[in-house]
Design an enzyme around this catalytic site. Sequence first.
Site, short mmCIF file in Angstrom:
data_model
loop_
_atom_site.label_atom_id
_atom_site.label_comp_id
_atom_site.label_asym_id
_atom_site.label_seq_id
_atom_site.Cartn_x
_atom_site.Cartn_y
_atom_site.Cartn_z
N SER A 79 0.84 -1.21 0.00
CA SER A 79 0.00 0.00 0.00
C SER A 79 0.86 1.24 0.00
CB SER A 79 -0.87 -0.04 1.25
OG SER A 79 -1.44 1.23 1.50
N TYR A 128 -2.03 -1.35 11.09
CA TYR A 128 -2.33 -1.87 9.75
C TYR A 128 -1.23 -1.45 8.77
CZ TYR A 128 -3.90 -1.53 4.96
OH TYR A 128 -3.93 -1.60 3.59
N LYS A 139 1.99 -3.63 6.52
CA LYS A 139 2.41 -3.58 5.11
C LYS A 139 3.91 -3.32 5.01
CE LYS A 139 -1.61 -4.40 3.36
NZ LYS A 139 -1.87 -5.76 2.85
N1 UFG Z 1 -13.20 10.58 3.60
C1 UFG Z 1 -14.23 11.46 3.88
N2 UFG Z 1 -15.41 10.95 4.32
C2 UFG Z 1 -15.61 9.62 4.50
C3 UFG Z 1 -14.56 8.71 4.19
C4 UFG Z 1 -13.37 9.25 3.75
O1 UFG Z 1 -14.08 12.68 3.75
O2 UFG Z 1 -16.70 9.23 4.92
C5 UFG Z 1 -11.92 11.12 3.11
C6 UFG Z 1 -10.77 10.77 4.02
O3 UFG Z 1 -10.69 11.68 5.09
C7 UFG Z 1 -9.60 10.82 3.05
C8 UFG Z 1 -10.21 10.38 1.73
O4 UFG Z 1 -11.61 10.55 1.87
O5 UFG Z 1 -9.14 12.14 2.95
C9 UFG Z 1 -9.94 8.94 1.39
O6 UFG Z 1 -10.30 8.15 2.50
P1 UFG Z 1 -10.42 6.56 2.43
O7 UFG Z 1 -10.78 6.07 3.80
O8 UFG Z 1 -11.28 6.16 1.30
O9 UFG Z 1 -8.96 6.13 2.04
P2 UFG Z 1 -7.60 6.39 2.81
O10 UFG Z 1 -6.76 7.17 1.88
O11 UFG Z 1 -7.76 6.91 4.17
O12 UFG Z 1 -7.17 4.88 3.03
C10 UFG Z 1 -6.64 4.15 2.01
C11 UFG Z 1 -6.86 2.65 2.25
C12 UFG Z 1 -6.07 2.17 3.40
C13 UFG Z 1 -4.65 2.66 3.32
C14 UFG Z 1 -4.62 4.14 3.16
C15 UFG Z 1 -3.26 4.71 3.04
O13 UFG Z 1 -8.23 2.39 2.51
O14 UFG Z 1 -6.08 0.78 3.36
O15 UFG Z 1 -5.31 4.46 1.97
O16 UFG Z 1 -2.59 4.09 2.02
F1 UFG Z 1 -3.96 2.36 4.44
#
Ligand code: UFG
Length: 349
Positions: free
Chosen positions: A134, A159, A163
């Site tokens: 990741s 988590y 990785k």
């Molecule tokens: N977000 C919102 N509202 C929500 C959900 C997410 O605004 O209800 C925002 C988050 O704050 C973030 C963006 O959307 O800024 C993306 O969030 P995600 O949860 O979809 O994805 P992340 O980038 O946080 O997480 C992903 C993977 C993880 C991994 C991470 C870092 O899901 O497995 O990238 O690599 F660890």
Amino acid sequence: MSFKNSYMSKQILVTGGTGYIGSHTVVELQNSGFDVVIVDNLSNSKIEVLDNIEKITGIRPGFEKFDLADAKLTNDFFQKYKDIEAAIHFAAFKAVGESVQEPLMYYQNNLNSLMNILSGMKTHGVKNLVFSSSCTVYGQPDKLPVTEDTPRKEAESPYGNTKAVSEDIMRDFAKVNDEHNLIALRYFNPIGAHESALIGELPVGVPNNLVPFITQTAAGVRGELSIFGDDYNTPDGTAIRDFINVVDLAKAHVVAINRLLNGKNKKNYEYFNVGTGEGVSVMQLVKVFIEVTGVNLKYKIVGRREGDIEKIWADTSYGNAELGWKAEKTIKQTILSAWNWEKRLRGIK
Ligand code: UFG
């Protein structure tokens, strides 16, 4: 090449093959002529996924249900399936927040399963492995976009650390096992679903990730989307990610498997970014969703989510050149595929 292999298709083990990225990869492998055996304990996926893979490809993949964190069961599996030529290891826990609460559960599951697979591969002469890593290993990078040479940073969560440690385990294993070839694919943010809408992401409970939350809100399952933070140092103040279509991502695995099976890898442990190379903000994504679906999505801005990074996107030039692979789908196609999947799940016309 043995007589058997000269007419039989090559057998690939896909762990976590009923999960989100795993199921899409099984479809692409089967479409490319591979014979797939899935191992999954169904802890976060459903057996019905096999029916839908079969509907798409016309082929039902092999399936064994057990926990890869169990060393004996994993060894027994390799003992039974003697024709496996390569493995793709997806099976892992992936909820960032849960990993903070249950660190041991995450380390036990995610690290033991990888070590058991490597050990089984070594004992039974399976030479090739592709692993789900990741972009979380980069943390918040000092310079964007991130290349494969961008230094890794200390993980934000257990988590994320599984990785990073998994990559270290692969690197150290490869150093002393010359005949084994390993590739880690560092995924950016996988979204979307197969165009048939027969497979897609199936989050359990309230989704943590942005796109399933958006589609569930649009489907009326959730009341309103919360956008976490609009005060980031980005053009519109919301966080930026590199959203990669899950089918494009699945195809990157087929390419990585072929690279290993054809002996095209340059080292016996390699790692590649798998993204689109383009940063898209949370607000931009929400606007694309509204534009392509015509659904009036309800959303509000709330405070930042703890542990979130501000912005990240991939430099994909090394992976594109080495693998001969490139993300093809547009963000609009991808968002529409996610919505079509949600609609089919909810019976929305
Ligand atoms: N977000 C919102 N509202 C929500 C959900 C997410 O605004 O209800 C925002 C988050 O704050 C973030 C963006 O959307 O800024 C993306 O969030 P995600 O949860 O979809 O994805 P992340 O980038 O946080 O997480 C992903 C993977 C993880 C991994 C991470 C870092 O899901 O497995 O990238 O690599 F660890």
